[in-house]
Design an enzyme around this catalytic site. Structure first.
Site, PDB file in Angstrom:
ATOM      1  N   ILE A   1       0.830  -1.213   0.000  1.00  0.00           N
ATOM      2  CA  ILE A   1       0.000   0.000   0.000  1.00  0.00           C
ATOM      3  C   ILE A   1       0.867   1.267   0.000  1.00  0.00           C
ATOM      4  CG2 ILE A   1      -0.239   0.358   2.510  1.00  0.00           C
ATOM      5  CD1 ILE A   1      -3.288   0.545   2.011  1.00  0.00           C
TER       6      ILE A   1
ATOM      7  N   GLY B   1      12.851  -3.595  11.653  1.00  0.00           N
ATOM      8  CA  GLY B   1      11.873  -2.674  11.074  1.00  0.00           C
ATOM      9  C   GLY B   1      10.541  -3.318  10.738  1.00  0.00           C
TER      10      GLY B   1
ATOM     11  N   HIS C   1       6.304 -11.774   5.954  1.00  0.00           N
ATOM     12  CA  HIS C   1       6.100 -11.323   4.575  1.00  0.00           C
ATOM     13  C   HIS C   1       7.441 -11.058   3.919  1.00  0.00           C
ATOM     14  CE1 HIS C   1       5.793  -7.962   7.407  1.00  0.00           C
ATOM     15  NE2 HIS C   1       6.412  -7.224   6.499  1.00  0.00           N
TER      16      HIS C   1
ATOM     17  N   HIS D   1       9.204  -8.872   1.060  1.00  0.00           N
ATOM     18  CA  HIS D   1       9.061  -7.717   0.178  1.00  0.00           C
ATOM     19  C   HIS D   1       9.790  -8.039  -1.120  1.00  0.00           C
ATOM     20  CE1 HIS D   1       7.929  -4.609   3.329  1.00  0.00           C
ATOM     21  NE2 HIS D   1       8.494  -5.508   4.108  1.00  0.00           N
TER      22      HIS D   1
END
Ligand code: AMP
Length: 116
Positions: free
Chosen positions: A34, A95, A102, A104
């Site tokens: 998002i 972070g 997940h 990235h």
């Protein structure tokens, strides 16, 4: 067995909130981030709730390998022929902000190194 708390990603898996889904199979789902940090920024997640890589179990080994093969497939789908980066943020210093493992997938521009 203790209950693993759900995150917003479980709602995406169940289609309770919208997401731009680019891939799905019985084990994994992938959708566009998002808040993209590159022209292509896709999150690949297991449907099984694993809060972070450091909490994965021995019997998650095949699933973890599967997630990387899904990344490979999406990178080809997105035509990232010049290269791409795969990042897993783990825990506070890593972070990580969403407690559902997940990967990235970042690409579409030249990426700097080292990360911040
Ligand atoms: P991390 O900081 O590694 O935990 O990454 C979490 C990522 O999830 C961030 O890049 C966020 O932009 C992304 N994110 C959070 N909520 C959503 C959402 N509803 N749809 C897509 N991506 C999201």
């Amino acid at each position: 067995m203790s209950q693993v708390p759900e995150t917003i990603f479980s709602k995406i898996i169940r289609r309770e909130i919208p997401a731009d889904i680019v891939y799905e199979d019985e084990l994994a789902i992938a959708f566009r981030d998002i808040s993209p940090q590159a022209p292509i920024h896709i999150l690949v997640i297991p449907k099984k709730v694993i809060p972070r890589l450091s909490e994965s179990a021995a019997d998650d080994q095949a699933l973890l390998g599967h997630l990387l093969k899904v990344v490979q497939q999406i990178a080809a789908q997105e035509k990232l022929d010049k290269g791409f980066r795969v990042v897993i943020n783990n825990g506070e210093d890593g972070g990580q902000t969403v407690d559902h493992l997940h990967l990235h997938l970042l690409g579409g521009r030249s990426l700097g190194w080292p990360p911040g």
